[in-house]
Scaffold this motif. Sequence first.
Motif, mmCIF file in Angstrom:
data_model
loop_
_atom_site.group_PDB
_atom_site.id
_atom_site.type_symbol
_atom_site.label_atom_id
_atom_site.label_comp_id
_atom_site.label_asym_id
_atom_site.label_seq_id
_atom_site.Cartn_x
_atom_site.Cartn_y
_atom_site.Cartn_z
ATOM 1 N N MET A 59 0.830 -1.202 0.000
ATOM 2 C CA MET A 59 0.000 0.000 0.000
ATOM 3 C C MET A 59 0.867 1.256 0.000
ATOM 4 S SD MET A 59 -2.958 1.175 2.738
ATOM 5 C CE MET A 59 -2.092 0.331 4.026
ATOM 6 N N GLY A 60 1.832 1.325 0.886
ATOM 7 C CA GLY A 60 2.709 2.494 0.954
ATOM 8 C C GLY A 60 3.549 2.674 -0.294
ATOM 9 N N THR A 61 4.085 1.583 -0.788
ATOM 10 C CA THR A 61 4.914 1.647 -1.989
ATOM 11 C C THR A 61 4.089 2.065 -3.202
ATOM 12 O OG1 THR A 61 6.315 -0.083 -1.084
ATOM 13 C CG2 THR A 61 6.516 0.345 -3.426
ATOM 14 N N ALA A 62 2.883 1.535 -3.325
ATOM 15 C CA ALA A 62 2.027 1.888 -4.462
ATOM 16 C C ALA A 62 1.675 3.379 -4.437
ATOM 17 C CB ALA A 62 0.759 1.038 -4.452
ATOM 18 N N LEU A 63 1.368 3.904 -3.257
ATOM 19 C CA LEU A 63 1.073 5.338 -3.162
ATOM 20 C C LEU A 63 2.303 6.179 -3.491
ATOM 21 C CD1 LEU A 63 -1.201 5.380 0.002
ATOM 22 C CD2 LEU A 63 -1.884 5.822 -2.368
ATOM 23 N N ALA A 64 3.460 5.759 -2.985
ATOM 24 C CA ALA A 64 4.697 6.494 -3.284
ATOM 25 C C ALA A 64 5.026 6.433 -4.775
ATOM 26 C CB ALA A 64 5.854 5.919 -2.466
ATOM 27 N N VAL A 121 -5.808 -1.133 0.826
ATOM 28 C CA VAL A 121 -6.554 -0.479 1.907
ATOM 29 C C VAL A 121 -7.786 -1.307 2.266
ATOM 30 C CG1 VAL A 121 -7.999 1.527 2.458
ATOM 31 C CG2 VAL A 121 -5.741 1.858 1.458
ATOM 32 N N VAL A 122 -8.526 -1.752 1.277
ATOM 33 C CA VAL A 122 -9.729 -2.559 1.522
ATOM 34 C C VAL A 122 -9.348 -3.864 2.230
ATOM 35 C CG1 VAL A 122 -11.571 -3.879 0.401
ATOM 36 C CG2 VAL A 122 -11.066 -1.548 -0.347
ATOM 37 N N THR A 124 -6.717 -4.467 4.108
ATOM 38 C CA THR A 124 -6.289 -4.158 5.474
ATOM 39 C C THR A 124 -7.489 -3.865 6.364
ATOM 40 O OG1 THR A 124 -4.199 -3.281 4.650
ATOM 41 C CG2 THR A 124 -4.835 -2.643 6.876
ATOM 42 N N ARG A 125 -8.419 -3.096 5.856
ATOM 43 C CA ARG A 125 -9.607 -2.757 6.646
ATOM 44 C C ARG A 125 -10.433 -4.005 6.962
ATOM 45 N NH1 ARG A 125 -12.484 1.899 7.998
ATOM 46 N NH2 ARG A 125 -14.707 1.516 8.203
ATOM 47 N N ARG A 126 -10.661 -4.846 5.971
ATOM 48 C CA ARG A 126 -11.440 -6.072 6.208
ATOM 49 C C ARG A 126 -10.718 -7.017 7.162
ATOM 50 N NH1 ARG A 126 -14.360 -7.846 0.584
ATOM 51 N NH2 ARG A 126 -15.824 -6.110 0.563
ATOM 52 N N HIS A 127 -9.412 -7.131 7.001
ATOM 53 C CA HIS A 127 -8.638 -8.009 7.862
ATOM 54 C C HIS A 127 -8.675 -7.499 9.307
ATOM 55 C CE1 HIS A 127 -5.667 -11.022 8.856
ATOM 56 N NE2 HIS A 127 -4.961 -10.093 9.470
ATOM 57 N N THR A 128 -8.569 -6.202 9.496
ATOM 58 C CA THR A 128 -8.614 -5.607 10.831
ATOM 59 C C THR A 128 -9.991 -5.789 11.452
ATOM 60 O OG1 THR A 128 -6.974 -3.969 10.166
ATOM 61 C CG2 THR A 128 -8.245 -3.486 12.145
ATOM 62 N N GLN A 129 -11.052 -5.600 10.678
ATOM 63 C CA GLN A 129 -12.406 -5.794 11.192
ATOM 64 C C GLN A 129 -12.648 -7.247 11.573
ATOM 65 O OE1 GLN A 129 -14.936 -4.270 8.111
ATOM 66 N NE2 GLN A 129 -14.855 -2.175 8.902
ATOM 67 N N ARG A 130 -12.116 -8.160 10.791
ATOM 68 C CA ARG A 130 -12.294 -9.586 11.070
ATOM 69 C C ARG A 130 -11.650 -9.948 12.409
ATOM 70 N NH1 ARG A 130 -9.486 -12.710 6.918
ATOM 71 N NH2 ARG A 130 -10.504 -11.192 5.610
#
Length: 136
Positions: A59-64, A121-122, A124-130
């Motif tokens: 995620m960070g690398t893709a944004l950079a 991002v999606v 990471t968010r789903r994994h964190t919610q799980r």
Amino acid sequence: MLLVLGVAASVVLHARMALAGVHGPGWSVLMGVMALLCLSCLAGLVRAGEPTATVRMVMGTALAMALGHVLLLPLLGGSSGAHGAHAHHGRAAPVDAASGAGHGGMLLVVGVELAVAAVAVVWTRRHTQRITYQPV
């Protein structure tokens, strides 16, 4: 799976730009290095185990990378004069956007990188919610 496909597309695009050599040998080497870096992330995603750290790195690398490619757009003209980004209008033959030459190729890479970041991002968010909302 979608994240793996996006990173694989990034590897292919960077490798094509490196092999096309349109922007000179220095840029070709840089694109080859970027393809190898993307390939290392791809290997981390495919490897068995918990990919959370790799997904965050992707995620960070893709944004950079998207930001870096957008900042490079004015340099694509090949001219250091006042016309900079518009120097390509004088070329006799159009360039293939898929080869990474010109604005079309650079914008394609930016689009792929932003899509990869969004999928990360999606994920990471789903994994964190799980993890957070596991029923007891």
